[in-house]
Enzyme design. Structure first.
Site, PDB file in Angstrom:
ATOM      1  N   THR A 154     -23.265  15.169  19.829  1.00 15.62           N
ATOM      2  CA  THR A 154     -22.169  16.120  19.747  1.00 15.62           C
ATOM      3  C   THR A 154     -21.323  15.723  18.543  1.00 15.62           C
ATOM      4  O   THR A 154     -21.025  14.536  18.347  1.00 15.62           O
ATOM      5  CB  THR A 154     -21.373  16.225  21.066  1.00 15.62           C
ATOM      6  OG1 THR A 154     -20.327  17.191  20.879  1.00 15.62           O
ATOM      7  CG2 THR A 154     -20.773  14.910  21.518  1.00 15.62           C
ATOM      8  N   GLU A 155     -21.011  16.702  17.706  1.00 17.23           N
ATOM      9  CA  GLU A 155     -20.506  16.386  16.365  1.00 17.23           C
ATOM     10  C   GLU A 155     -19.114  15.762  16.369  1.00 17.23           C
ATOM     11  O   GLU A 155     -18.684  15.220  15.365  1.00 17.23           O
ATOM     12  CB  GLU A 155     -20.558  17.629  15.455  1.00 17.23           C
ATOM     13  CG  GLU A 155     -19.795  18.832  15.915  1.00 17.23           C
ATOM     14  CD  GLU A 155     -20.660  19.812  16.704  1.00 17.23           C
ATOM     15  OE1 GLU A 155     -21.584  19.364  17.406  1.00 17.23           O
ATOM     16  OE2 GLU A 155     -20.385  21.030  16.628  1.00 17.23           O
ATOM     17  N   ASN A 156     -18.423  15.831  17.508  1.00 17.44           N
ATOM     18  CA  ASN A 156     -17.126  15.163  17.566  1.00 17.44           C
ATOM     19  C   ASN A 156     -17.273  13.661  17.856  1.00 17.44           C
ATOM     20  O   ASN A 156     -16.271  12.991  18.085  1.00 17.44           O
ATOM     21  CB  ASN A 156     -16.214  15.829  18.600  1.00 17.44           C
ATOM     22  CG  ASN A 156     -16.834  15.882  19.966  1.00 17.44           C
ATOM     23  OD1 ASN A 156     -17.965  16.327  20.122  1.00 17.44           O
ATOM     24  ND2 ASN A 156     -16.121  15.417  20.970  1.00 17.44           N
TER      25      ASN A 156
END
Lengths: 224, 216
Positions: A46-48
């Site tokens: 997940t890019e966060n």
């Protein structure tokens, strides 16, 4: 006869090889995590800032320090890791993510994708979509329906909406077909049970090629 | 909270302020509130979003302190305050792909003025930018971002300014800590020492720190 979004997610999941690093877009692509075949392990990014993302947190057990890109409380699996945003997007931009799975408004015959903006009065928001389509090794698009609510094709000769990326989509999974984007244009490899080639072509805005023997897609809804 | 902002020359009208966080996770809300109380004007905010609800960044925007936002995702289900000002033409917006935003900040902190990325090539967000071809692929030139102030939320910090973060509350915070003239940090807990192997942000990047407790 059409596939449900869950059916599409199941077909997508069955095509992901064991050990793949996968980024699932917000919305429909997240369904894929519900259908990971038992003998396989996908490592969800997940890019966060997390690898090894697990299921949504149970109600009442949310930890708001552990969220996904959709800002929902999730969990982390064994072997997972946390990292900052620049490292997270280095994984994407540097080609370390095997598959990015996203939704789209339009996909063109050459693999162009439009999925971030319908021009209007609201401020333009892009998030990580442009980074994902440009950086992941493979870009797969899930379309809950092959045509829009107004019956307009979503697979088109060229996109009318502002692009997210050029020539980057590798495969489309819709409720009617699975289509590879090749150097020679869209190539249908699987079609809904009972659907005729000309009917699929009529719902598509680009000229389709077909493999000699398309796989037949079936709804899973009658399975226990 | 006000004391952490006292006598800081970088806190001035027109300053560029980086604000860590992703949605509500890892945002230095107490520092943002203290910034709002200074009633500065024409700030440029660098952040992933444009605030939601009626707290933190959204309140800072509502107070009239913000002239421009550089962010990737200025919309959410409750981003009404920003959206109304945007629709009225009262606030400027620069939309940046999320990874390009992170890398522009990283580059700023690392002394790199610009870099090339394939992200956004062929899209409206590359309009007006230099394009170059490397190894048969098109790349967009993006300039780095530096700030006057970074507002960072961390889990623990020691008196040398070494910081740790908790899970995805890390997000933009460590990168922003490197890219500002003055980095102000709220830590949940001040500790005697952060073990060197556990340091995520080395103290060289941190200027001032205040303990805020586990308020989130």
């Amino acid at each position: 006869m059409k596939l449900s979004s869950a059916d599409i997610a199941r077909y997508v999941a069955s095509d992901i090889s064991d050990g793949s690093y996968v980024n699932l877009g917000i919305g429909m692509p997240m369904l894929v995590s519900d259908y990971i075949p038992e003998e396989r392990e996908f490592i969800l990014h997940t890019e966060n800032g997390m690898l090894g993302m697990g299921p949504a947190a149970a109600e009442g057990e949310e930890d708001w320090d552990i969220v996904n890109a959709g800002k929902q409380a999730v969990s982390i699996l064994q072997g997972g890791s946390y990292f900052h945003h620049a490292d997270s997007f280095a994984m994407i931009r540097g080609g370390h993510i095997d598959i990015s799975i996203l939704g789209a408004y339009e996909v063109a015959a050459n693999g162009d994708i439009a999925n971030w903006l319908i021009p209007g009065p609201r401020p333009p928001a892009v998030g990580g979509a442009m980074d994902l389509v440009a950086g992941a090794k493979q870009v797969w698009v899930m379309l809950s329906s092959h045509v829009s609510k107004n019956g307009e094709p979503k697979v088109v000769e060229s996109c009318a909406l502002p692009l997210t990326g050029v020539g980057c989509v590798n495969r489309i999974y819709s409720d009617l077909a699975i289509i590879d984007i090749t150097a020679d244009g869209p190539l249908v490899t699987a079609m809904m049970e009972g659907l005729k080639r000309e009917d699929l072509q009529a719902k598509t805005g680009a000229i389709l090629n077909f493999v000699p023997k398309c796989e037949i897609l079936k709804s899973f809804k009658n399975e226990a | 909270m006000a004391e952490i902002m006292a006598d800081c020359n970088d806190l001035k009208d027109g300053a560029t302020v980086m604000l860590g966080g992703f949605g509500d996770t890892g945002v230095a809300v107490k520092l943002v509130d203290a910034l709002r109380e200074l009633s500065l004007s024409d700030l440029t905010i660098v952040s992933n979003g444009a605030g939601g609800g009626e707290y933190g960044l959204a309140l800072l925007i509502k107070s009239g302190s913000v002239g421009k936002i550089i962010c990737s995702f200025p919309r959410s289900s409750d981003s009404k305050i920003f959206e109304e000002l945007y629709a009225a033409g009262k606030i400027e917006l620069e939309t940046v792909p999320q990874g390009t935003l992170a890398e522009r900040i990283r580059a700023g902190g690392a002394g790199i003025p610009a870099f090339y990325t394939a992200t956004a090539f062929g899209t409206p967000l590359a309009d007006g930018k230099e394009i170059r071809v490397f190894n048969d692929r098109h790349y967009v030139m993006e300039r780095s971002i530096c700030a006057d102030i970074a507002l960072v939320h961390a889990a623990t910090g020691d008196r040398w300014g070494n910081l740790t973060y908790r899970s995805t509350a890390r997000n933009f915070n460590p990168v922003m800590a490197t890219a500002a003239s003055t980095t102000l940090v709220e830590v949940r807990k001040l500790v005697d020492i952060v073990p060197p192997e556990e340091v995520i942000t080395p103290g060289i990047f941190v200027d001032r720190m205040i303990e805020v407790g586990d308020y989130i």
